[in-house]
Design a protein around this motif. Structure first.
Motif, PDB file in Angstrom:
ATOM      1  N   ASP A  30      54.129  19.963  65.847  1.00  0.00           N
ATOM      2  CA  ASP A  30      53.374  21.218  65.988  1.00  0.00           C
ATOM      3  C   ASP A  30      52.013  21.028  66.651  1.00  0.00           C
ATOM      4  N   GLU A  31      51.334  19.939  66.323  1.00  0.00           N
ATOM      5  CA  GLU A  31      49.928  19.792  66.731  1.00  0.00           C
ATOM      6  C   GLU A  31      49.638  18.629  67.672  1.00  0.00           C
ATOM      7  N   TYR A  32      50.518  17.625  67.726  1.00  0.00           N
ATOM      8  CA  TYR A  32      50.164  16.409  68.451  1.00  0.00           C
ATOM      9  C   TYR A  32      51.221  15.950  69.457  1.00  0.00           C
ATOM     10  N   ARG A  85      58.048   0.144  62.166  1.00  0.00           N
ATOM     11  CA  ARG A  85      57.419   1.311  61.515  1.00  0.00           C
ATOM     12  C   ARG A  85      58.474   2.114  60.747  1.00  0.00           C
ATOM     13  N   GLU A  86      59.606   2.337  61.415  1.00  0.00           N
ATOM     14  CA  GLU A  86      60.671   3.142  60.797  1.00  0.00           C
ATOM     15  C   GLU A  86      61.212   2.483  59.537  1.00  0.00           C
ATOM     16  N   GLN A  87      61.248   1.150  59.538  1.00  0.00           N
ATOM     17  CA  GLN A  87      61.845   0.426  58.406  1.00  0.00           C
ATOM     18  C   GLN A  87      60.841   0.073  57.312  1.00  0.00           C
ATOM     19  N   ALA A  88      59.585   0.444  57.486  1.00  0.00           N
ATOM     20  CA  ALA A  88      58.590   0.190  56.436  1.00  0.00           C
ATOM     21  C   ALA A  88      58.826   1.157  55.276  1.00  0.00           C
ATOM     22  N   TYR A  89      58.623   0.684  54.071  1.00  0.00           N
ATOM     23  CA  TYR A  89      58.684   1.596  52.921  1.00  0.00           C
ATOM     24  C   TYR A  89      57.513   2.570  52.990  1.00  0.00           C
ATOM     25  N   GLY A  90      56.347   2.022  53.369  1.00  0.00           N
ATOM     26  CA  GLY A  90      55.154   2.860  53.497  1.00  0.00           C
ATOM     27  C   GLY A  90      54.162   2.244  54.461  1.00  0.00           C
ATOM     28  N   TYR A  91      53.237   3.050  54.916  1.00  0.00           N
ATOM     29  CA  TYR A  91      52.221   2.620  55.890  1.00  0.00           C
ATOM     30  C   TYR A  91      50.835   2.854  55.304  1.00  0.00           C
ATOM     31  N   PHE A  92      49.966   1.844  55.381  1.00  0.00           N
ATOM     32  CA  PHE A  92      48.565   1.984  54.951  1.00  0.00           C
ATOM     33  C   PHE A  92      47.686   2.215  56.168  1.00  0.00           C
ATOM     34  N   THR A 140      35.014  21.166  73.512  1.00  0.00           N
ATOM     35  CA  THR A 140      36.337  21.729  73.240  1.00  0.00           C
ATOM     36  C   THR A 140      37.144  20.659  72.536  1.00  0.00           C
ATOM     37  N   PHE A 141      38.189  21.077  71.846  1.00  0.00           N
ATOM     38  CA  PHE A 141      39.035  20.137  71.107  1.00  0.00           C
ATOM     39  C   PHE A 141      40.422  20.075  71.737  1.00  0.00           C
ATOM     40  N   ILE A 142      40.816  18.874  72.168  1.00  0.00           N
ATOM     41  CA  ILE A 142      42.202  18.610  72.562  1.00  0.00           C
ATOM     42  C   ILE A 142      42.581  17.288  71.913  1.00  0.00           C
ATOM     43  N   ALA A 143      43.605  17.294  71.098  1.00  0.00           N
ATOM     44  CA  ALA A 143      43.977  16.116  70.317  1.00  0.00           C
ATOM     45  C   ALA A 143      44.584  15.022  71.190  1.00  0.00           C
ATOM     46  N   TYR A 144      44.791  13.888  70.573  1.00  0.00           N
ATOM     47  CA  TYR A 144      45.569  12.800  71.156  1.00  0.00           C
ATOM     48  C   TYR A 144      47.037  13.108  70.837  1.00  0.00           C
ATOM     49  N   GLY A 145      47.971  12.450  71.495  1.00  0.00           N
ATOM     50  CA  GLY A 145      49.374  12.794  71.311  1.00  0.00           C
ATOM     51  C   GLY A 145      50.234  11.689  70.722  1.00  0.00           C
ATOM     52  N   ALA A 146      51.441  12.070  70.339  1.00  0.00           N
ATOM     53  CA  ALA A 146      52.446  11.117  69.858  1.00  0.00           C
ATOM     54  C   ALA A 146      53.818  11.741  70.065  1.00  0.00           C
ATOM     55  N   ALA A 147      54.846  10.901  69.984  1.00  0.00           N
ATOM     56  CA  ALA A 147      56.220  11.389  70.165  1.00  0.00           C
ATOM     57  C   ALA A 147      57.033  11.105  68.914  1.00  0.00           C
ATOM     58  N   VAL A 148      57.781  12.105  68.457  1.00  0.00           N
ATOM     59  CA  VAL A 148      58.692  11.908  67.330  1.00  0.00           C
ATOM     60  C   VAL A 148      60.067  11.588  67.910  1.00  0.00           C
ATOM     61  N   GLU A 149      60.378  10.312  67.953  1.00  0.00           N
ATOM     62  CA  GLU A 149      61.682   9.885  68.462  1.00  0.00           C
ATOM     63  C   GLU A 149      62.030   8.543  67.836  1.00  0.00           C
ATOM     64  N   ASN A 150      63.298   8.335  67.598  1.00  0.00           N
ATOM     65  CA  ASN A 150      63.736   7.111  66.935  1.00  0.00           C
ATOM     66  C   ASN A 150      63.772   5.946  67.911  1.00  0.00           C
ATOM     67  N   SER A 151      63.549   4.762  67.370  1.00  0.00           N
ATOM     68  CA  SER A 151      63.656   3.555  68.179  1.00  0.00           C
ATOM     69  C   SER A 151      65.072   3.409  68.706  1.00  0.00           C
ATOM     70  N   SER A 152      65.184   2.861  69.896  1.00  0.00           N
ATOM     71  CA  SER A 152      66.508   2.655  70.487  1.00  0.00           C
ATOM     72  C   SER A 152      67.177   1.396  69.918  1.00  0.00           C
ATOM     73  N   LEU A 153      66.454   0.630  69.113  1.00  0.00           N
ATOM     74  CA  LEU A 153      67.017  -0.592  68.541  1.00  0.00           C
ATOM     75  C   LEU A 153      67.940  -0.270  67.366  1.00  0.00           C
ATOM     76  N   LEU A 171      47.698   6.007  63.693  1.00  0.00           N
ATOM     77  CA  LEU A 171      48.003   6.936  62.606  1.00  0.00           C
ATOM     78  C   LEU A 171      49.042   7.960  63.062  1.00  0.00           C
ATOM     79  N   LEU A 172      48.870   8.498  64.261  1.00  0.00           N
ATOM     80  CA  LEU A 172      49.842   9.456  64.783  1.00  0.00           C
ATOM     81  C   LEU A 172      51.233   8.820  64.894  1.00  0.00           C
ATOM     82  N   GLU A 173      51.262   7.569  65.372  1.00  0.00           N
ATOM     83  CA  GLU A 173      52.544   6.870  65.522  1.00  0.00           C
ATOM     84  C   GLU A 173      53.195   6.642  64.165  1.00  0.00           C
ATOM     85  N   ALA A 174      52.373   6.353  63.145  1.00  0.00           N
ATOM     86  CA  ALA A 174      52.912   6.150  61.794  1.00  0.00           C
ATOM     87  C   ALA A 174      53.479   7.446  61.232  1.00  0.00           C
ATOM     88  N   LEU A 175      52.741   8.537  61.388  1.00  0.00           N
ATOM     89  CA  LEU A 175      53.222   9.827  60.887  1.00  0.00           C
ATOM     90  C   LEU A 175      54.507  10.253  61.593  1.00  0.00           C
TER      91      LEU A 175
END
Length: 387
Positions: A367-369, A284-291, A178-191, A303-307
């Motif tokens: 939606d998915e993670y 992460r939030e202040q990076a122009y981009g993530y590789f 069965t497929f159950i993904a790993y998770g992440a949270a979309v929330e801004n840093s408190s800093l 990857l989830l944390e970067a997205l």
């Protein structure tokens, strides 16, 4: 009451690591009152304690080098068996994270079967492909994986790519998956932007907000550091490349230095590790981009944390990364010049284009993670499994 025993993570509270973070959220965000979790923890002493309102049991493991994780899983599974027998528990589940104990697995599986206990396995990624292992250890990992797939009641895959691989490569075992993904949270840093530890970090490494690309990940060859560094050096970008990793002055680092001469490029900045999660989130939030150059194994937590936090994500074009990033990222391949050209183009992206990608990436996570979704799916799985 369904008793679920989780072994294979180093335990909670989580300090680092994908499985540890997973167990942290699974227990912290538990909804059902019909599940009792029992979590194995690697420790120096043998004791029980409660954390996140779940029972945690310490397993003491002698330091025997690379086989320590294998022995830890064996001792943990023995402890589960002993506890289930002692308390006469019925209809329990043992959930094993990663495929480390294949050669020993059938024996314990039979013992659990006699007690009416099911054993689930999370096959993780392609451990046997990792370059840090020598030929013989890789052969062990592959054998171990095959034996655990063969005997498990259910394989819980955190990537559809891994599930497809299990079904295809082990078709002769007719594995139940069965497929159950790993998770992440979309929330801004408190800093805040002027937080002392953030400003100090910027000053220490001569880094300016939104003027750097970022890499976060284990410092191993299969994460394609050489490719990303070489291509960045070939680009015309005026930004920095900030690499947050457990860099040790080992042979891989030395080979990388010899092959790329990155020390001649002032844009390349190895800054060590950042264990402060608040600070890491802000960076992460202040990076122009993530590789993201990972190409071995399932849904990668970094990857989830970067997205979830970085607006622009540039991912290596492999099935695992595309499955996660979908239309919320841009992709590069291993052809010479491909990533360098993408970097030059990305430097010229409009704010509107970057925001569109960022919105899609964050929506993908929601939606998915999201951890709420992942925890709900696990609880549904555990409660819906009757012997």
């Amino acid at each position: 009451m369904k008793n679920v025993f989780i072994i294979g993570s180093k335990g909670i509270p989580a300090k680092y690591g994908g499985f540890e973070t997973f167990v942290e959220y699974l227990t912290k965000m538990k909804v059902s009152k019909d599940i009792a979790y029992h979590v194995s923890c690697m420790a120096e002493d043998e004791k029980e304690f409660y954390y996140n309102n779940v029972r945690c049991f310490n397993v003491k493991v002698p330091n025997i080098g690379s086989a320590k994780a294998v022995l830890y899983d064996i001792l943990s599974i023995k402890e589960c068996l002993k506890y289930i027998k002692k308390n006469n528990l019925k209809n329990s589940i043992v959930y094993v994270l990663a495929c480390r104990i294949g050669p020993f697995f059938a024996k314990y599986k039979k013992a659990f079967e006699k007690l009416g206990v099911q054993v689930f396995v999370n096959p993780d990624g392609h451990e046997w492909k990792r370059s840090k292992w020598n030929y013989y250890i890789r052969q062990y990992w592959k054998l171990s994986e095959s034996l655990m797939v063969k005997h498990a009641d259910l394989l819980v895959c955190d990537s559809k790519g891994i599930e497809t691989y299990i079904q295809k490569d082990y078709a002769s075992y007719s594995p139940k998956t069965t497929f159950i993904a790993y998770g992440a949270a979309v929330e801004n840093s408190s800093l805040g932007n002027e937080a002392t530890k953030l400003v100090d970090w910027h000053n220490k490494h001569s880094v300016k907000p939104f003027e750097y690309y970022l890499i976060v990940g284990r410092f191993v060859p299969e994460n394609n550091y050489e490719l990303m560094i070489r291509e960045f050096m070939a680009s015309n970008s005026k930004k920095d490349l900030v690499i947050i990793s457990n860099v040790e002055q080992n042979s891989f680092y030395q080979d990388l230095l010899n092959n790329t001469k990155f020390d001649n490029d002032s844009r390349i900045k190895f800054v060590g590790t950042v264990y402060d999660q608040e600070l890491l989130q802000k960076l992460r939030e202040q990076a122009y981009g993530y590789f993201h150059g990972h190409e071995v194994g399932g849904t990668n937590p970094s990857l989830l944390e970067a997205l979830a936090s970085t607006r622009l994500n540039l991912l290596l074009d492999v099935v695992f990364n595309k499955e996660v990033g979908a239309e919320g990222a841009v992709y590069f391949n291993k052809e010479s010049g491909n990533l360098a050209e993408l970097i030059d183009n990305a430097d010229l992206y409009s704010q509107e284009h970057i925001e569109r990608l960022s919105t899609k990436a964050k929506q993908r996570i929601i939606d998915e993670y999201s951890w709420e979704k992942i925890v709900h799916e696990y609880e549904t799985l555990f409660l819906g499994t009757q012997k």
